[in-house]
Motif scaffolding. Sequence first.
Motif, PDB file in Angstrom:
ATOM      1  N   ASN A  76       0.793  -1.302  -0.158  1.00 30.27           N
ATOM      2  CA  ASN A  76      -0.096   0.062  -0.225  1.00 30.27           C
ATOM      3  C   ASN A  76       0.455   1.328   0.110  1.00 30.27           C
ATOM      4  O   ASN A  76       0.670   2.536  -0.410  1.00 30.27           O
ATOM      5  CB  ASN A  76      -0.773  -0.073   1.216  1.00 30.27           C
ATOM      6  N   GLU A  77       2.379   1.249   1.071  1.00 33.54           N
ATOM      7  CA  GLU A  77       2.753   2.516   0.680  1.00 33.54           C
ATOM      8  C   GLU A  77       3.218   3.425  -0.253  1.00 33.54           C
ATOM      9  O   GLU A  77       3.603   4.019  -0.490  1.00 33.54           O
ATOM     10  CB  GLU A  77       3.608   1.813   1.577  1.00 33.54           C
ATOM     11  N   VAL A  78       3.587   1.735  -1.394  1.00 32.27           N
ATOM     12  CA  VAL A  78       4.253   1.821  -2.925  1.00 32.27           C
ATOM     13  C   VAL A  78       3.429   1.734  -4.431  1.00 32.27           C
ATOM     14  O   VAL A  78       3.680   2.492  -5.568  1.00 32.27           O
ATOM     15  CB  VAL A  78       5.458   1.459  -2.955  1.00 32.27           C
ATOM     16  N   ASN A  79       2.455   1.502  -4.227  1.00 37.54           N
ATOM     17  CA  ASN A  79       1.708   0.714  -5.287  1.00 37.54           C
ATOM     18  C   ASN A  79       0.928   1.998  -6.172  1.00 37.54           C
ATOM     19  O   ASN A  79       0.845   3.370  -4.989  1.00 37.54           O
ATOM     20  CB  ASN A  79       0.630  -1.065  -5.447  1.00 37.54           C
ATOM     21  N   LEU A  80       0.394   1.371  -7.349  1.00 42.46           N
ATOM     22  CA  LEU A  80      -0.648   2.633  -8.215  1.00 42.46           C
ATOM     23  C   LEU A  80      -1.857   2.648  -7.696  1.00 42.46           C
ATOM     24  O   LEU A  80      -1.877   4.147  -7.044  1.00 42.46           O
ATOM     25  CB  LEU A  80      -0.341   2.022  -9.433  1.00 42.46           C
ATOM     26  N   ILE A  81      -2.231   2.155  -7.267  1.00 46.58           N
ATOM     27  CA  ILE A  81      -3.206   2.279  -7.402  1.00 46.58           C
ATOM     28  C   ILE A  81      -3.790   2.808  -5.254  1.00 46.58           C
ATOM     29  O   ILE A  81      -5.139   3.752  -5.768  1.00 46.58           O
ATOM     30  CB  ILE A  81      -4.708   1.188  -6.692  1.00 46.58           C
ATOM     31  N   ASN A  82      -2.885   3.173  -4.839  1.00 47.73           N
ATOM     32  CA  ASN A  82      -3.149   3.386  -3.455  1.00 47.73           C
ATOM     33  C   ASN A  82      -2.329   4.575  -3.232  1.00 47.73           C
ATOM     34  O   ASN A  82      -3.020   5.841  -3.054  1.00 47.73           O
ATOM     35  CB  ASN A  82      -2.832   1.977  -2.335  1.00 47.73           C
ATOM     36  N   ALA A  83      -0.994   4.429  -3.303  1.00 43.35           N
ATOM     37  CA  ALA A  83      -0.058   5.650  -2.769  1.00 43.35           C
ATOM     38  C   ALA A  83      -0.004   6.610  -4.144  1.00 43.35           C
ATOM     39  O   ALA A  83       0.103   7.820  -3.797  1.00 43.35           O
ATOM     40  CB  ALA A  83       1.163   4.900  -2.970  1.00 43.35           C
ATOM     41  N   HIS A  84      -0.611   5.940  -5.809  1.00 43.45           N
ATOM     42  CA  HIS A  84      -0.265   7.338  -6.266  1.00 43.45           C
ATOM     43  C   HIS A  84      -2.169   7.777  -6.610  1.00 43.45           C
ATOM     44  O   HIS A  84      -1.952   8.140  -8.063  1.00 43.45           O
ATOM     45  CB  HIS A  84       0.479   6.611  -7.538  1.00 43.45           C
ATOM     46  N   TYR A  85      -2.959   7.355  -6.439  1.00 44.98           N
ATOM     47  CA  TYR A  85      -4.276   6.855  -6.815  1.00 44.98           C
ATOM     48  C   TYR A  85      -5.233   7.401  -5.757  1.00 44.98           C
ATOM     49  O   TYR A  85      -5.773   8.764  -5.479  1.00 44.98           O
ATOM     50  CB  TYR A  85      -4.736   6.398  -7.752  1.00 44.98           C
ATOM     51  N   GLU A  86      -5.330   6.022  -4.785  1.00 40.03           N
ATOM     52  CA  GLU A  86      -6.835   6.838  -4.103  1.00 40.03           C
ATOM     53  C   GLU A  86      -6.485   7.519  -2.714  1.00 40.03           C
ATOM     54  O   GLU A  86      -7.363   8.553  -2.979  1.00 40.03           O
ATOM     55  CB  GLU A  86      -6.938   5.133  -3.636  1.00 40.03           C
ATOM     56  N   ARG A  87      -4.998   7.641  -2.141  1.00 40.91           N
ATOM     57  CA  ARG A  87      -4.268   7.797  -1.190  1.00 40.91           C
ATOM     58  C   ARG A  87      -4.423   9.623  -1.657  1.00 40.91           C
ATOM     59  O   ARG A  87      -5.051  10.547  -0.448  1.00 40.91           O
ATOM     60  CB  ARG A  87      -3.704   7.054  -0.205  1.00 40.91           C
ATOM     61  N   PRO A  88      -3.868   9.921  -2.721  1.00 41.13           N
ATOM     62  CA  PRO A  88      -4.149  11.569  -2.905  1.00 41.13           C
ATOM     63  C   PRO A  88      -5.138  12.438  -3.624  1.00 41.13           C
ATOM     64  O   PRO A  88      -5.583  12.855  -2.997  1.00 41.13           O
ATOM     65  CB  PRO A  88      -2.872  10.708  -4.680  1.00 41.13           C
ATOM     66  N   ALA A  89      -6.196  11.367  -3.719  1.00 41.29           N
ATOM     67  CA  ALA A  89      -7.526  11.425  -4.549  1.00 41.29           C
ATOM     68  C   ALA A  89      -8.242  11.851  -3.245  1.00 41.29           C
ATOM     69  O   ALA A  89      -9.116  13.051  -3.288  1.00 41.29           O
ATOM     70  CB  ALA A  89      -8.507  10.941  -5.311  1.00 41.29           C
TER      71      ALA A  89
END
Length: 236
Positions: free
Chosen positions: A21-34
């Motif tokens: 979750n710390e580094v992947n696309l869907i959590n770290a670079h998509y869902e959490r920034p949103a």
Amino acid sequence: MRPHVEVNDYDSFGAAYSAENEVNLINAHYERPAMLDLAGDVRGRRILDAGCGSGPLAAALRDRGAVVTGFDSSAVMVGLARDRLGEDADVHVADLSAPLPFADGGFDDVTASLVLHYLRDWTAPLSELRRVLRPGGRLVLSVNHPLLHKMLNPQADYFAVTEWTDEYTFSGQSAVLSYWHRPLHAMTDAFSDAGFQVAVVSEPPWSPDTPAELLPPQFAGRTSFVSFLFFVLIAN
């Protein structure tokens, strides 16, 4: 024979999930920034992070000046959140399907990041989240996009509330997650019935700082993909 893996057993794979979750696309670079973008300026706001997991969103909100309380049903995840946030962090083991140990109107905002789609019935959980919010407070949430189940299962009935499962590997550890699909109108009806007004519906792009190597080749020339749907709700 493949070993049996319990469904939604974050106590067994929580550490592996948290690491990815710390580094992947869907959590770290998509869902959490949103989620952070939708939350906006949170300085001084009392925020309840519902289903906080290992605490990455709670930590980011706290770094932005919020006063954050968190809870999760997984004791392992709560332990990881305390490791991240400090032993004196206000983090609890609690289940969104049961009454929550928080006072009426005690929070300015609630965040619920990828939580509600694990639940078949949203009535009691949304009622509890509305109860702990002050009037005019916000519920900022993300769920599986209602198109996702239909895309992965073309034979599925989009309009039926349906349980579905998917298999994952988190940092080399196998996991099975089970979700409840519901059509968009069922979501918005549930929000209204619980005393919320829909202020924002968002299908955001991935973060502009996403490393190029995380983006699959089929995403070339695009900025968005179907994965999650985001809402900002106002407590009436």
